[in-house]
Design an enzyme around this catalytic site. Structure first.
Site, PDB file in Angstrom:
ATOM      1  CG  HIS A 140      -1.974   1.019   1.219  1.00 14.20           C
ATOM      2  ND1 HIS A 140      -3.205   0.814   1.800  1.00 14.20           N
ATOM      3  CD2 HIS A 140      -2.039   2.265   0.705  1.00 14.20           C
ATOM      4  CE1 HIS A 140      -3.971   1.881   1.645  1.00 14.20           C
ATOM      5  NE2 HIS A 140      -3.264   2.787   0.984  1.00 14.20           N
ATOM      6  CG  HIS A 142      -0.396   7.003  -1.191  1.00 11.93           C
ATOM      7  ND1 HIS A 142      -1.547   7.619  -1.651  1.00 11.93           N
ATOM      8  CD2 HIS A 142      -0.800   6.148  -0.217  1.00 11.93           C
ATOM      9  CE1 HIS A 142      -2.600   7.155  -0.985  1.00 11.93           C
ATOM     10  NE2 HIS A 142      -2.162   6.258  -0.104  1.00 11.93           N
ATOM     11  CE  LYS A 223      -7.083   2.168  -3.175  1.00 15.11           C
ATOM     12  NZ  LYS A 223      -6.010   3.080  -2.752  1.00 15.11           N
ATOM     13  CG  HIS A 225      -9.008   6.098  -3.276  1.00 14.96           C
ATOM     14  ND1 HIS A 225      -9.683   7.195  -2.792  1.00 14.96           N
ATOM     15  CD2 HIS A 225      -8.050   5.808  -2.356  1.00 14.96           C
ATOM     16  CE1 HIS A 225      -9.152   7.568  -1.637  1.00 14.96           C
ATOM     17  NE2 HIS A 225      -8.159   6.738  -1.349  1.00 14.96           N
ATOM     18  CG  HIS A 252      -9.970   4.119   0.075  1.00 14.87           C
ATOM     19  ND1 HIS A 252      -8.953   4.670   0.832  1.00 14.87           N
ATOM     20  CD2 HIS A 252     -11.082   4.821   0.409  1.00 14.87           C
ATOM     21  CE1 HIS A 252      -9.438   5.663   1.563  1.00 14.87           C
ATOM     22  NE2 HIS A 252     -10.735   5.772   1.313  1.00 14.87           N
ATOM     23  CG  HIS A 278      -7.119   1.980   4.581  1.00 17.08           C
ATOM     24  ND1 HIS A 278      -8.343   2.141   4.045  1.00 17.08           N
ATOM     25  CD2 HIS A 278      -6.272   2.738   3.848  1.00 17.08           C
ATOM     26  CE1 HIS A 278      -8.261   2.973   3.027  1.00 17.08           C
ATOM     27  NE2 HIS A 278      -7.017   3.341   2.888  1.00 17.08           N
ATOM     28  CG  HIS A 326      -8.217  11.623   1.898  1.00 16.11           C
ATOM     29  ND1 HIS A 326      -8.139  10.800   0.802  1.00 16.11           N
ATOM     30  CD2 HIS A 326      -7.767  10.899   2.951  1.00 16.11           C
ATOM     31  CE1 HIS A 326      -7.695   9.611   1.184  1.00 16.11           C
ATOM     32  NE2 HIS A 326      -7.451   9.650   2.479  1.00 16.11           N
ATOM     33  CG  ASP A 366      -2.325   4.857   3.546  1.00 19.71           C
ATOM     34  OD1 ASP A 366      -2.166   5.270   2.394  1.00 19.71           O
ATOM     35  OD2 ASP A 366      -3.394   4.976   4.161  1.00 19.71           O
TER      36      ASP A 366
END
Length: 573
Positions: A140, A142, A223, A225, A252, A278, A326, A366
């Site tokens: 996971h 980024h 992915k 999201h 996610h 998560h 976010h 993450d």
């Protein structure tokens, strides 16, 4: 036959069957279950006056081409989710693990394992007082900064799986590399980074063509999201393409429950293999009961390291993390409500318990998007120790050791992420034929700071002293890139994983890639039952008012520890 005391043997060759090793300053103890070196008294060992000498432990005539090892790790304690806790010599040739057993010269030594012959071509690592694990896989990530690679290697992580294009807002929140051009640029960029990569494409499209073009451009999976809309229709479309092209899908889910609740998302999966990120929900996902996904046999659940183990400060730091990652504004009430809905102390505590029960199968970082990429191995072992202190021995553990518990947590950062991504036949465990991504630890620093990190059988990263000193050990000692991180050796010791579609269409030639390029496979048949030592399917209930979690009818909770092992003793900051 001459006999020596167990203490003298341990001093010479390290621990053997029945000996126990404490892991760092934790209360975790592993006990060697098997010794694969056949017999005592004929150990292979490098050094002055030792046995790895010509005509003794070193075979005189065997060439490398004929099978002589390139590297042997002698008398090492192996902690591996597949092998267990064993004592062995480990042989490496042409960047691959040849096997575990007794290495040496069959002309002078009894019981040498087939293929583990040492000779003039062989170099050595003295593993007598070290622990060997498979290189970790962070599932996971980024891809916000290339310097993440340095932090990851410094905690024994040798494979990164995720997406992004750098410090842009989309990548700060979502682990996807969106579209063919971005994928090509990232595949070109990672050519110079000494770590394995898999890149996830953006799965948020109900149209099929944009998904297929990403796979053909080198995405190794998808992915989906919530920031781009994790609707049931989007999930179904992405899974349909994944089924056809044999790639993994990570999801996610929808924190706000705008397009449906957790039951609707589970229904959209339609029994198909999917990796839930998560799974507790503090990092995002259906509030407050996303944890229900861990009870589904087609769902491969992971969670991320900022809440592992749940300590006294875990909850307090999450709000600011969510706001930054976010693109939320603390002056907007709805943004604040969104962030607050994800922070639930009860479910965060239950996350650690569910890991300890083997219900959550993987741990990722993450990275820079709430988690810490240099702490994935560390948090796994810390959580194992915290849960032992809070919950006592596991039923599966033998009296007097914590082998099963330690192996359960090792599996979460090695073999299970590899199986989920479709690369378990290449990496993730210490088995014959697999890529020699290996990590050596001193027991006192296990899980915290590795001694050596091997990529493809060559040292890529090490805790190295002053290069101008008369020895490798004088201060200042810190992590530095080694020879596998330079020149074209880097490309021969690091893998870029892509879809079979990209591989068959010659993505390496199209983009001029020099690294090893390998296709993923077998992703659509993986279910919870395949998660090594982490396949438990509980019934989960989450109280909508108090957020209390019941696992098979029992309240899943522990008191957050006031102090955590492998922590301040090991770091200045």
């Amino acid at each position: 036959m001459t006999q020596i005391s167990r203490q003298q043997y341990a001093d010479l060759y390290g621990p053997t069957i029945g000996d126990k090793i404490r892991l760092g300053d934790s209360d975790l103890y592993v006990e060697i279950e098997k010794d694969l070196r056949a017999t005592y008294g004929d150990e292979l060992q490098y050094g002055g006056g030792k046995t790895l000498r010509d005509g003794m432990g070193s075979e005189n005539f065997l060439t490398q081409e004929a099978g002589c090892l390139d590297l042997v790790i002698t008398n090492v304690t192996v902690i591996d989710a597949i092998q267990g806790v064993v004592k062995a010599d480990v042989g490496i040739r042409n960047g691959r693990i040849v096997g575990l057993g007794k290495a040496g010269n069959p002309s002078t030594m009894d019981g040498v394992t087939r293929g583990l012959v040492t000779g003039a071509s062989t170099d050595a690592i003295s593993g007598e007082h070290l622990i060997l694990t498979a290189g970790g896989m962070d599932t996971h990530v980024h891809y916000i900064a290339p310097q993440q690679v340095e932090a990851a290697l410094s905690n024994g992580i040798t494979t990164l799986w995720g997406g992004g294009i750098g410090p842009v807002d989309g990548t700060n929140g979502v682990t996807t590399t969106n579209g063919p051009w971005n994928l090509e640029m990232m595949l070109r960029s990672i050519e110079g980074l000494p770590i394995n990569f898999g890149i996830q494409g953006k799965g948020n499209s109900t149209g099929i063509a944009p998904l297929i073009e990403q796979l053909e451009a080198g995405a190794a999976g998808f992915k989906v999201h919530e920031d781009y809309g994790a609707t049931p229709a989007t999930i179904r479309a992405c899974l349909s393409v994944a089924d056809e092209y044999d790639v993994s899908v990570a999801v996610h889910t929808d924190t706000l429950n705008e397009s449906g609740y957790v039951e609707d998302t589970i229904a959209a999966f339609d029994g198909r293999s999917v990796h839930t990120y998560h799974s507790e929900g503090a990092g995002g996902g259906h509030a407050p009961d996303l944890l229900k996904v861990v009870g589904q046999n087609n769902i491969l659940p992971s969670s991320t390291n900022p809440t592992l183990p749940c300590g006294k400060n875990s909850v307090a730091e999450l709000f600011d993390m969510i706001m930054v990652c976010h693109n939320l504004n603390p002056r907007i009430p709805s943004d604040v409500a969104f962030a607050e809905s994800r922070v639930r102390a009860e479910t965060i505590v239950a996350e650690s318990v569910l890991h300890d029960m083997g219900a959550i199968s993987m741990i990722g970082s993450d990275s820079q998007a709430m988690g810490r990429i240099g702490e994935t191995y560390l948090r796994a072992i810390q959580t194992a120790d915290a849960m032992k202190k809070a919950r006592g021995p596991l039923p599966e553990d033998a009296p007097g050791n914590d082998n099963f518990r330690v192996l359960r947590y090792i599996a979460k950062v090695t073999i299970n992420p590899a199986l989920t991504a479709g690369v378990g036949d290449v990496i993730g465990s210490i088995e014959s034929g697999k890529f020699a991504d290996l990590v050596l630890w001193e027991p006192a620093f296990f899980g915290v700071k590795p001694k050596l990190v091997l990529k493809g059988g060559l040292v890529a990263w090490a805790n190295m002293g002053d290069p101008n000193a008369s020895l490798p050990t004088p201060q200042p000692m810190y992590y530095r890139p080694m020879f596998a991180a330079y020149g074209s050796a880097l490309q021969k010791t690091s893998i870029t994983f892509v879809s079979r579609a990209a591989y068959d269409k010659g993505v390496a030639d199209r983009f001029g890639l020099q690294r090893l390029v390998m296709p993923v496979s077998g992703t659509r048949v993986i279910g919870k039952a395949h998660m090594v030592r982490n396949s438990y399917l509980p019934n989960i209930e989450v109280d909508p008012q108090t957020f209390a979690v019941k696992v098979d009818g029992v309240h899943a909770t522990v008191k957050p520890p006031q102090s955590i092992s492998l922590n301040q003793l090991y770091f200045f900051s």
